[in-house]
Write a protein that holds these residues in place. Structure first.
Motif, PDB file in Angstrom:
ATOM      1  N   LYS A   7       0.840  -1.206   0.000  1.00  0.00           N
ATOM      2  CA  LYS A   7       0.000   0.000   0.000  1.00  0.00           C
ATOM      3  C   LYS A   7       0.868   1.245   0.000  1.00  0.00           C
ATOM      4  CE  LYS A   7      -2.992  -0.929   3.419  1.00  0.00           C
ATOM      5  NZ  LYS A   7      -4.181  -0.788   4.294  1.00  0.00           N
ATOM      6  N   LEU A  11       0.761   4.208  -2.800  1.00  0.00           N
ATOM      7  CA  LEU A  11       0.410   5.575  -2.405  1.00  0.00           C
ATOM      8  C   LEU A  11       1.565   6.540  -2.665  1.00  0.00           C
ATOM      9  CD1 LEU A  11      -1.639   4.832   0.828  1.00  0.00           C
ATOM     10  CD2 LEU A  11      -2.519   5.508  -1.432  1.00  0.00           C
ATOM     11  N   TYR A  14       1.446   7.513  -6.348  1.00  0.00           N
ATOM     12  CA  TYR A  14       0.448   8.546  -6.644  1.00  0.00           C
ATOM     13  C   TYR A  14       0.882   9.904  -6.117  1.00  0.00           C
ATOM     14  CZ  TYR A  14      -2.619   4.955  -8.381  1.00  0.00           C
ATOM     15  OH  TYR A  14      -3.140   3.929  -9.126  1.00  0.00           O
ATOM     16  N   HIS A  65      -4.727  13.419  -6.293  1.00  0.00           N
ATOM     17  CA  HIS A  65      -5.551  12.273  -5.904  1.00  0.00           C
ATOM     18  C   HIS A  65      -5.875  12.398  -4.420  1.00  0.00           C
ATOM     19  CE1 HIS A  65      -3.530  10.576  -9.468  1.00  0.00           C
ATOM     20  NE2 HIS A  65      -4.609   9.819  -9.573  1.00  0.00           N
ATOM     21  N   PHE A  67      -7.602   9.744  -1.777  1.00  0.00           N
ATOM     22  CA  PHE A  67      -8.134   8.383  -1.695  1.00  0.00           C
ATOM     23  C   PHE A  67      -8.945   8.179  -0.426  1.00  0.00           C
ATOM     24  CE2 PHE A  67      -4.370   7.648  -4.462  1.00  0.00           C
ATOM     25  CZ  PHE A  67      -5.091   7.280  -5.593  1.00  0.00           C
ATOM     26  N   ASP A  69     -10.142   4.946   0.104  1.00  0.00           N
ATOM     27  CA  ASP A  69      -9.790   3.569   0.455  1.00  0.00           C
ATOM     28  C   ASP A  69      -8.484   3.175  -0.218  1.00  0.00           C
ATOM     29  OD1 ASP A  69     -12.117   2.655   1.981  1.00  0.00           O
ATOM     30  OD2 ASP A  69     -13.220   2.809   0.094  1.00  0.00           O
ATOM     31  N   ALA A  70      -7.699   2.411   0.497  1.00  0.00           N
ATOM     32  CA  ALA A  70      -6.531   1.720  -0.051  1.00  0.00           C
ATOM     33  C   ALA A  70      -6.567   0.325   0.570  1.00  0.00           C
ATOM     34  CB  ALA A  70      -5.240   2.443   0.285  1.00  0.00           C
ATOM     35  N   VAL A  77      -3.110  -3.844  -4.816  1.00  0.00           N
ATOM     36  CA  VAL A  77      -3.594  -2.730  -4.006  1.00  0.00           C
ATOM     37  C   VAL A  77      -4.684  -2.023  -4.804  1.00  0.00           C
ATOM     38  CG1 VAL A  77      -3.013  -0.551  -2.870  1.00  0.00           C
ATOM     39  CG2 VAL A  77      -1.344  -2.434  -2.900  1.00  0.00           C
ATOM     40  N   THR A  79      -7.159   1.235  -4.903  1.00  0.00           N
ATOM     41  CA  THR A  79      -7.401   2.562  -4.356  1.00  0.00           C
ATOM     42  C   THR A  79      -8.682   3.109  -4.970  1.00  0.00           C
ATOM     43  OG1 THR A  79      -5.896   3.467  -6.024  1.00  0.00           O
ATOM     44  CG2 THR A  79      -5.012   3.169  -3.797  1.00  0.00           C
ATOM     45  N   ARG A  80      -9.459   3.795  -4.125  1.00  0.00           N
ATOM     46  CA  ARG A  80     -10.716   4.412  -4.565  1.00  0.00           C
ATOM     47  C   ARG A  80     -10.739   5.820  -4.017  1.00  0.00           C
ATOM     48  NH1 ARG A  80     -15.422   5.913  -2.342  1.00  0.00           N
ATOM     49  NH2 ARG A  80     -14.783   5.083  -0.327  1.00  0.00           N
ATOM     50  N   GLY A  81     -11.044   6.768  -4.888  1.00  0.00           N
ATOM     51  CA  GLY A  81     -11.109   8.142  -4.415  1.00  0.00           C
ATOM     52  C   GLY A  81     -11.472   9.106  -5.520  1.00  0.00           C
ATOM     53  N   HIS A 107      -8.393   2.372  -8.916  1.00  0.00           N
ATOM     54  CA  HIS A 107      -7.194   1.779  -9.508  1.00  0.00           C
ATOM     55  C   HIS A 107      -6.909   0.430  -8.855  1.00  0.00           C
ATOM     56  CE1 HIS A 107      -6.069   6.234  -9.734  1.00  0.00           C
ATOM     57  NE2 HIS A 107      -6.354   5.864 -10.965  1.00  0.00           N
TER      58      HIS A 107
END
Length: 143
Positions: A7, A11, A14, A65, A67, A69-70, A77, A79-81, A107
């Protein structure tokens, strides 16, 4: 590598993109990365990946970005955001509008030996096109 390490790597990638820090990005992205990105472009190799990333940075130089959730499992992994930025250069054939946009992203990245080897990204392109004034949909705006 642990789930938390995976994670963290994703991250960091990004965050490097958001800062326009290609050198850090190159350390986190495998030379043979494969991916699919906004607009359904399939990318093979780091050169293609960074070419796309630089086009996105040109189009949204202040892009960020955020996020919600990760989630990590095995070597993946998710990721939502949201992604937000100001449209200042051509993207997907759309000339710069100067408009601020915010759209959702999801993603899935796969990490092997401390580097992202696969990237699969989905974005709410309809919301992006609406905010850029390319798509006019009163039904979608009413919801």
């Amino acid at each position: 590598m642990s789930l938390e390490q995976n994670k963290s790597i994703v991250l960091q990638a990004y965050e490097a993109f958001d800062r326009g820090d290609i050198e850090t990005g190159k350390a986190l992205i495998a030379s043979d990365i494969t991916g699919c990105v906004m607009g359904s472009y399939t990318l093979k190799g780091a050169d293609a990946f960074f070419e796309y990333a630089l086009k996105m940075r040109d189009a949204f130089p202040d892009g960020r970005h955020t996020f919600e959730d990760a989630i990590a499992e095995d070597d993946k992994v998710v990721t939502r955001g949201m992604f937000s930025g100001t449209h200042l250069a051509e993207i997907m054939g759309v000339p710069p509008t100067g408009k601020q946009v915010t759209f959702s992203v999801v993603h899935i990245d796969r990490v092997v030996n401390g580097q992202v080897v696969e990237h699969w990204g989905q974005a709410d392109v309809m919301a992006l096109m609406q905010q850029l004034g390319i798509v006019n949909s009163p039904a979608l705006r009413a919801s």
